[in-house]
Design a protein around this motif. Structure first.
Motif, PDB file in Angstrom:
ATOM      1  N   PHE A 139       0.830  -1.211   0.000  1.00  0.00           N
ATOM      2  CA  PHE A 139       0.000   0.000   0.000  1.00  0.00           C
ATOM      3  C   PHE A 139       0.859   1.254   0.000  1.00  0.00           C
ATOM      4  O   PHE A 139       0.529   2.237  -0.669  1.00  0.00           O
ATOM      5  N   ILE A 140       1.959   1.217   0.725  1.00  0.00           N
ATOM      6  CA  ILE A 140       2.874   2.370   0.707  1.00  0.00           C
ATOM      7  C   ILE A 140       3.413   2.574  -0.704  1.00  0.00           C
ATOM      8  O   ILE A 140       3.482   3.692  -1.221  1.00  0.00           O
ATOM      9  N   GLN A 141       3.772   1.465  -1.355  1.00  0.00           N
ATOM     10  CA  GLN A 141       4.321   1.595  -2.705  1.00  0.00           C
ATOM     11  C   GLN A 141       3.270   2.072  -3.698  1.00  0.00           C
ATOM     12  O   GLN A 141       3.560   2.858  -4.604  1.00  0.00           O
ATOM     13  N   LEU A 142       2.023   1.615  -3.488  1.00  0.00           N
ATOM     14  CA  LEU A 142       0.945   2.089  -4.356  1.00  0.00           C
ATOM     15  C   LEU A 142       0.723   3.585  -4.176  1.00  0.00           C
ATOM     16  O   LEU A 142       0.534   4.319  -5.150  1.00  0.00           O
ATOM     17  N   PHE A 143       0.787   4.027  -2.917  1.00  0.00           N
ATOM     18  CA  PHE A 143       0.635   5.461  -2.647  1.00  0.00           C
ATOM     19  C   PHE A 143       1.757   6.258  -3.303  1.00  0.00           C
ATOM     20  O   PHE A 143       1.521   7.332  -3.878  1.00  0.00           O
ATOM     21  N   ALA A 144       2.980   5.709  -3.254  1.00  0.00           N
ATOM     22  CA  ALA A 144       4.098   6.396  -3.893  1.00  0.00           C
ATOM     23  C   ALA A 144       3.880   6.499  -5.401  1.00  0.00           C
ATOM     24  O   ALA A 144       4.117   7.552  -6.000  1.00  0.00           O
ATOM     25  N   LEU A 145       3.387   5.404  -6.004  1.00  0.00           N
ATOM     26  CA  LEU A 145       3.144   5.450  -7.464  1.00  0.00           C
ATOM     27  C   LEU A 145       2.031   6.436  -7.787  1.00  0.00           C
ATOM     28  O   LEU A 145       2.092   7.150  -8.795  1.00  0.00           O
ATOM     29  N   TYR A 146       1.007   6.506  -6.924  1.00  0.00           N
ATOM     30  CA  TYR A 146      -0.072   7.476  -7.141  1.00  0.00           C
ATOM     31  C   TYR A 146       0.467   8.894  -7.096  1.00  0.00           C
ATOM     32  O   TYR A 146       0.153   9.721  -7.964  1.00  0.00           O
ATOM     33  N   ILE A 147       1.313   9.156  -6.084  1.00  0.00           N
ATOM     34  CA  ILE A 147       1.876  10.502  -5.965  1.00  0.00           C
ATOM     35  C   ILE A 147       2.727  10.820  -7.183  1.00  0.00           C
ATOM     36  O   ILE A 147       2.718  11.932  -7.703  1.00  0.00           O
ATOM     37  N   LEU A 148       3.444   9.818  -7.678  1.00  0.00           N
ATOM     38  CA  LEU A 148       4.325  10.037  -8.830  1.00  0.00           C
ATOM     39  C   LEU A 148       3.510  10.335 -10.091  1.00  0.00           C
ATOM     40  O   LEU A 148       3.743  11.325 -10.783  1.00  0.00           O
ATOM     41  N   MET A 149       2.526   9.492 -10.381  1.00  0.00           N
ATOM     42  CA  MET A 149       1.820   9.628 -11.648  1.00  0.00           C
ATOM     43  C   MET A 149       0.742  10.706 -11.605  1.00  0.00           C
ATOM     44  O   MET A 149       0.282  11.167 -12.649  1.00  0.00           O
ATOM     45  N   HIS A 150       0.319  11.094 -10.409  1.00  0.00           N
ATOM     46  CA  HIS A 150      -0.715  12.110 -10.301  1.00  0.00           C
ATOM     47  C   HIS A 150      -0.133  13.458  -9.901  1.00  0.00           C
ATOM     48  O   HIS A 150      -0.860  14.383  -9.560  1.00  0.00           O
ATOM     49  N   GLY A 151       1.197  13.557  -9.950  1.00  0.00           N
ATOM     50  CA  GLY A 151       1.843  14.769  -9.461  1.00  0.00           C
ATOM     51  C   GLY A 151       1.543  16.003 -10.278  1.00  0.00           C
ATOM     52  O   GLY A 151       1.741  17.110  -9.809  1.00  0.00           O
ATOM     53  N   HIS A 152       1.048  15.823 -11.520  1.00  0.00           N
ATOM     54  CA  HIS A 152       0.764  17.002 -12.327  1.00  0.00           C
ATOM     55  C   HIS A 152      -0.605  17.588 -12.035  1.00  0.00           C
ATOM     56  O   HIS A 152      -0.918  18.665 -12.517  1.00  0.00           O
ATOM     57  N   ALA A 153      -1.420  16.894 -11.231  1.00  0.00           N
ATOM     58  CA  ALA A 153      -2.738  17.430 -10.920  1.00  0.00           C
ATOM     59  C   ALA A 153      -2.945  17.672  -9.429  1.00  0.00           C
ATOM     60  O   ALA A 153      -3.669  18.579  -9.050  1.00  0.00           O
ATOM     61  N   THR A 154      -2.331  16.853  -8.599  1.00  0.00           N
ATOM     62  CA  THR A 154      -2.497  16.998  -7.154  1.00  0.00           C
ATOM     63  C   THR A 154      -1.121  17.185  -6.518  1.00  0.00           C
ATOM     64  O   THR A 154      -0.113  16.957  -7.180  1.00  0.00           O
TER      65      THR A 154
END
Lengths: 146, 88, 81
Positions: free
Chosen positions: A20-35
């Motif tokens: 889950f931590i790694q999924l959160f990191a990937l979310y932050i990485l790929m969604h960094g241009h909007a959030t």
């Protein structure tokens, strides 16, 4: 890290929490241009998950998950991404790192978003590899116990 | 011997506390930091860069050289640690 | 009412900062420093800078503390003077 932490609760929780931590990191990485977020934060959170594994499940387990053979090339991935994308921008007639000059797609905004995401991925990979390498270098290897 | 550093610290602290009174109000939109280039970034940012998070737009697009330097610094730090502590 | 939260966080920040400097037990100082970073992260988030807050929580409260603890485990725990 001298010895393993032999506690079944800590080991189980760490093993369950890591994806889950790694999924959160990937979310932050790929969604960094909007959030809020971006490469640096995502890389550090990803590295923190490996540090958690190293603390709870042992250093060797973490080293098996990110092998040194993979990690060392990853460390130079970020500057390389920057240089390659910057030179592509120059080749397409813009300034260094002027992403929107690249004629990749019809929409100017899409090009910016894609190339900025690519640069963020490069930053995140470099930061992740660097933090884990520093941690492994400091934690493992030759140390005299006192 | 312990008195001299304390006096220096107190003088510097008092100077900073006095200087705070001359700063713009907390969160004020008239602060110099918000009146120079920030309005242009906020107006043109989305249409020029294509990303809706203005922080990412500034970090990666407008200040791309800075971020490049930062990544190079991190890369150099990793190389230095590997050189000093050995390759694990 | 948000100023009340800010005030409490800032007072805690000063207390933890003084505790880090004064403490002779380096392990306790490292843990207190992680608390300091976490309060800083909350303050950044409260000041509408979630990017910085995220980085501070991950680097300051996470990675730096672990590196400090490794360094302490390889040297002495108590400060001599």
């Amino acid at each position: 890290m001298p010895e393993l932490f032999e506690d079944v609760i800590v080991r189980t929780i760490a093993r369950l929490l890591t994806p889950f931590i790694q999924l959160f990191a990937l979310y932050i990485l790929m969604h960094g241009h909007a959030t809020p977020g971006g490469g640096f934060q995502a890389g550090v959170i990803m590295a923190a998950s490996f540090i958690l594994i190293a603390i709870a499940l042992g250093l060797q387990e973490a080293k098996d998950r990110v092998k040194q053979k993979v990690r060392l090339p990853m460390e130079s991935f970020g500057p390389l991404t920057f240089v390659v994308i910057g030179i592509i921008c120059i080749a397409c007639g813009g300034y260094y790192l002027q992403y929107t000059t690249v004629p990749l797609l019809p929409s100017l905004q899409a090009v910016g978003a894609i190339l900025i995401s690519a640069v963020e991925v490069g930053i995140g990979v470099t930061v992740m590899a660097m933090v884990t390498t520093i941690f492994f270098s400091m934690a493992g290897g030759k140390h005299d116990t006192n | 011997m312990k008195l001299a550093p304390l006096i220096v610290v107190l003088i510097i602290g008092a100077t900073l506390a006095i200087a705070v009174a001359g700063m713009p109000a907390f969160g004020s939109s008239d602060a110099p930091a918000y009146t120079h280039v920030v309005p242009r970034y906020l107006e043109k940012g989305v249409e020029e860069t294509g990303v809706s998070n203005i922080v990412t737009a500034i970090v990666v697009y407008y200040r791309g050289y800075d971020t490049f330097g930062e990544v190079t610094v991190i890369f150099t730090a990793g190389i230095a640690v590997i050189a000093l502590l050995g390759r694990e | 009412m948000i100023w009340l939260l800010n005030l409490a966080l800032l007072i805690l920040l000063v207390i933890t900062a003084i505790a880090v400097v004064v403490n002779k037990d380096l392990l306790a100082a490292a843990i207190t420093f992680s608390v300091y970073s976490f309060i800083m992260a909350m303050l950044y988030t409260q000041l509408n800078a979630p990017d910085v807050g995220l980085a501070e929580a991950a680097i300051g409260a996470g990675a730096t503390t672990v590196l400090f603890i490794i360094a302490i485990s390889k040297t002495a725990r108590r400060e001599e003077d």
